[in-house]
Design a protein around this motif. Structure first.
Motif, mmCIF file in Angstrom:
data_model
loop_
_atom_site.group_PDB
_atom_site.id
_atom_site.type_symbol
_atom_site.label_atom_id
_atom_site.label_comp_id
_atom_site.label_asym_id
_atom_site.label_seq_id
_atom_site.Cartn_x
_atom_site.Cartn_y
_atom_site.Cartn_z
ATOM 1 N N ARG A 1 0.825 -1.215 0.000
ATOM 2 C CA ARG A 1 0.000 0.000 0.000
ATOM 3 C C ARG A 1 0.859 1.264 0.000
ATOM 4 N NH1 ARG A 1 -5.303 -0.427 1.211
ATOM 5 N NH2 ARG A 1 -5.327 1.608 2.220
ATOM 6 N N VAL B 1 0.152 5.325 0.953
ATOM 7 C CA VAL B 1 -0.837 6.150 1.631
ATOM 8 C C VAL B 1 -0.341 7.579 1.716
ATOM 9 C CG1 VAL B 1 -2.081 6.478 3.804
ATOM 10 C CG2 VAL B 1 -1.529 4.178 3.029
ATOM 11 N N LYS C 1 -0.078 9.877 14.755
ATOM 12 C CA LYS C 1 -0.430 9.765 13.337
ATOM 13 C C LYS C 1 0.221 8.527 12.729
ATOM 14 C CE LYS C 1 -2.186 12.343 10.438
ATOM 15 N NZ LYS C 1 -3.568 12.367 9.992
ATOM 16 N N LYS D 1 1.117 5.743 14.300
ATOM 17 C CA LYS D 1 0.418 4.562 14.826
ATOM 18 C C LYS D 1 -0.906 4.366 14.095
ATOM 19 C CE LYS D 1 -1.324 2.533 19.115
ATOM 20 N NZ LYS D 1 -2.450 1.929 18.469
ATOM 21 N N GLU D 2 -1.623 5.452 13.827
ATOM 22 C CA GLU D 2 -2.890 5.375 13.094
ATOM 23 C C GLU D 2 -2.668 4.822 11.680
ATOM 24 O OE1 GLU D 2 -5.718 8.676 11.010
ATOM 25 O OE2 GLU D 2 -5.108 9.084 13.083
ATOM 26 N N ILE D 3 -1.617 5.271 11.006
ATOM 27 C CA ILE D 3 -1.308 4.772 9.663
ATOM 28 C C ILE D 3 -0.999 3.280 9.706
ATOM 29 C CG2 ILE D 3 0.416 4.885 7.813
ATOM 30 C CD1 ILE D 3 0.552 7.919 8.416
ATOM 31 N N ASP E 1 -1.977 1.113 12.049
ATOM 32 C CA ASP E 1 -3.208 0.403 12.410
ATOM 33 C C ASP E 1 -4.122 0.213 11.197
ATOM 34 O OD1 ASP E 1 -2.433 0.181 15.036
ATOM 35 O OD2 ASP E 1 -3.643 1.884 15.734
ATOM 36 N N GLU E 2 -4.217 1.235 10.346
ATOM 37 C CA GLU E 2 -5.147 1.192 9.224
ATOM 38 C C GLU E 2 -4.589 0.498 7.980
ATOM 39 O OE1 GLU E 2 -6.277 5.221 8.465
ATOM 40 O OE2 GLU E 2 -7.359 5.417 10.365
ATOM 41 N N ASN E 3 -3.255 0.412 7.840
ATOM 42 C CA ASN E 3 -2.688 -0.035 6.572
ATOM 43 C C ASN E 3 -1.736 -1.212 6.638
ATOM 44 O OD1 ASN E 3 -3.726 2.170 4.700
ATOM 45 N ND2 ASN E 3 -2.821 3.324 6.373
ATOM 46 N N GLN F 1 -3.468 -4.720 6.116
ATOM 47 C CA GLN F 1 -3.891 -4.876 4.727
ATOM 48 C C GLN F 1 -2.686 -5.129 3.819
ATOM 49 O OE1 GLN F 1 -6.224 -1.496 3.620
ATOM 50 N NE2 GLN F 1 -7.792 -1.898 5.168
ATOM 51 N N SER F 2 -1.557 -4.497 4.106
ATOM 52 C CA SER F 2 -0.352 -4.738 3.331
ATOM 53 C C SER F 2 0.139 -6.169 3.496
ATOM 54 C CB SER F 2 0.758 -3.763 3.741
ATOM 55 O OG SER F 2 0.452 -2.465 3.316
#
Length: 82
Positions: free
Chosen positions: A54, A56, A66, A68-70, A72-74, A77-78
């Protein structure tokens, strides 16, 4: 072993020019102007032996929360892509 590793990194890309100081000689009394407006974008990406994952765009300022949020969200999925 390296087939099970997922790396991630972030980078800042300057839209116009480089992220360095530039010294310019001007005639005395000349008013400096900006012709292109400048700007930059921040990107986060994952990659492994199998290829890229991914990519982003990072909105706002980068800090620990920020990042950690990236992740957590990506990151999960990667991992599923490969």
């Amino acid at each position: 072993m390296r087939n099970k590793i997922l790396w991630s990194d972030e980078t800042k890309i300057e839209i116009f020019g480089l992220n360095t100081k530039l010294h310019v000689w001007r005639k005395p009394g000349t008013i400096p102007t900006v012709k292109h407006g400048g700007g930059s974008i921040m990107l986060w990406g994952g990659f492994s032996v199998a290829g890229t994952r991914r990519l982003v765009r990072i909105e706002g300022k980068m800090n620990g929360a920020k990042y950690k949020e990236i992740l957590d969200e990506n990151l999960l999925q990667s991992l599923r892509l490969g």
